[in-house]
Design an enzyme around this catalytic site. Structure first.
Site, PDB file in Angstrom:
ATOM      1  CE  LYS A 297      39.195  35.941  31.071  1.00  0.00           C
ATOM      2  NZ  LYS A 297      38.084  35.510  30.195  1.00  0.00           N
TER       3      LYS A 297
ATOM      4  CD  GLU B 172      37.736  46.431  34.585  1.00  0.00           C
ATOM      5  OE1 GLU B 172      36.551  46.051  34.595  1.00  0.00           O
ATOM      6  OE2 GLU B 172      38.329  46.791  33.554  1.00  0.00           O
TER       7      GLU B 172
ATOM      8  CE  LYS C  44      40.374  32.570  33.576  1.00  0.00           C
ATOM      9  NZ  LYS C  44      39.387  32.303  32.508  1.00  0.00           N
TER      10      LYS C  44
END
Length: 334
Positions: free
Chosen positions: A196, A234, A249
């Protein structure tokens, strides 16, 4: 004319049926997840000015909305809640009578087969608009995890099919997985917002969810848009900690990241076609500058080609209608 030795790629494009036959990626209603913004109160349908066609709705309208989605063939929704009151610890997020918890219960009672994905974050519920606790002016990581775990458990108790933590605290998947398992929800999967970015494309969403930070920004916990390898770190951490789905995202500016994550991990990959992407297309279409249907279908097909298995999109209802119309036309031809 002298014969020239070259490959004739156009043989596979010569008519619509041939193109359909060799098409590599297909978009269907099974791919779509529709975000919903639910608010407390009654008889509320608040249009989001920066997102034409999107509304905040109260619970008394939610059942009709879900039945419409079911009729269109959409099988999953992502819930965001907007409470009447906020506080510094985001207590509305984990209140068993909170707006999202009530929405989950209502949906599962009205349309049990609809898959309900609960966004698990604090930003819509804190008076400061950040995704965790503020301690000494900073977003504190480890103390925030405890509240995210409480939120996930309360959502699972309400009947959520999938927990989708979006807070980007370090260790959030591991903490939530442990919390769910210890409370009898080992079967509830986690759809992690694994990748994200701290993106300018979220602006309209913050209008819809009333979640803009009241000071600073989220760059200390969301990712730098310039980084690529960090996305893999991540995602890898979330996989190791027990994630069942991985979200990238935003989607449109990060199709390279979707492909990287797809190549690296054997989990369902979810592209989030975020609010800013939606609003740009809508604005251009309303001005007559583009063909909205063609642009949207090309964009979402692009997500599939990049490697997305599922797509969270505010266009879901429009896309479902277009796909259904296309199926009807093909049925008539057959």
């Amino acid at each position: 004319m002298e014969e020239i030795d070259f490959k004739r790629h156009r043989r596979l494009r010569k008519n619509a049926f041939m193109r359909d036959l060799v098409r590599e990626n297909h978009l269907s209603t099974d791919d779509l997840i529709y975000p919903l913004f639910v608010v407390e109160g009654e008889k509320i349908r608040n249009p989001v000015p920066s997102m034409p066609g999107i509304e905040q709705i109260s619970l008394d309208y939610l059942a009709d909305e879900i039945r419409e989605l079911q009729t269109l063939g959409i099988k999953a929704v992502l819930l965001f809640g907007i409470p009447n009151e906020k506080d510094h610890v985001g207590s509305g997020a984990y209140d068993e009578n909170g707006i999202v918890q009530k929405a989950i219960q209502l949906i599962k009672s009205e349309v049990p087969e609809m898959l309900v994905i609960a966004d698990t974050c604090l930003c819509e519920y804190t008076d400061h608009g950040h995704c965790g606790l503020i301690i000494d002016g900073e977003v504190a990581n480890d103390p925030s995890l405890q509240l995210h775990v409480k939120t996930a458990i309360s959502q699972a108790k309400a009947g959520a099919d999938i927990i989708a933590p979006s807070n980007m605290m370090d260790g959030f998947v591991k903490a939530i997985r442990k919390g769910l398992d210890n409370n009898g929800f080992s079967y509830v999967p986690i759809m992690s917002y694994a990748v994200k970015y701290a993106s300018a494309f979220y602006g309209p969403f913050r209008d819809a969810a009333d979640s803009a930070p009241q000071f600073g920004d989220r760059k200390t916990y969301q990712m730098d848009p310039a980084n690529r390898l960090e996305a893999l770190r991540e995602a890898e951490a979330d996989v190791e900690e027990g994630a069942d789905f991985l979200i990238v995202k935003p989607g449109m500016p990060y199709m390279d990241i979707i492909r990287d994550v797809k190549n690296a991990f054997h989990l369902p990959i979810v592209a989030y076609n975020v609010s800013g992407e939606y609003s740009m297309v809508k604005a251009a279409a309303l001005n007559g500058w583009i063909d909205e249907k063609q642009i949207v279908m090309e964009l979402l097909t692009g997500f599939k080609r990049a490697g997305a298995d599922l797509i969270i999109t505010y266009f879901a209802k429009d896309v479902a209608k277009w796909l259904n119309e296309s199926s009807l036309k093909q049925g008539k031809k057959a």
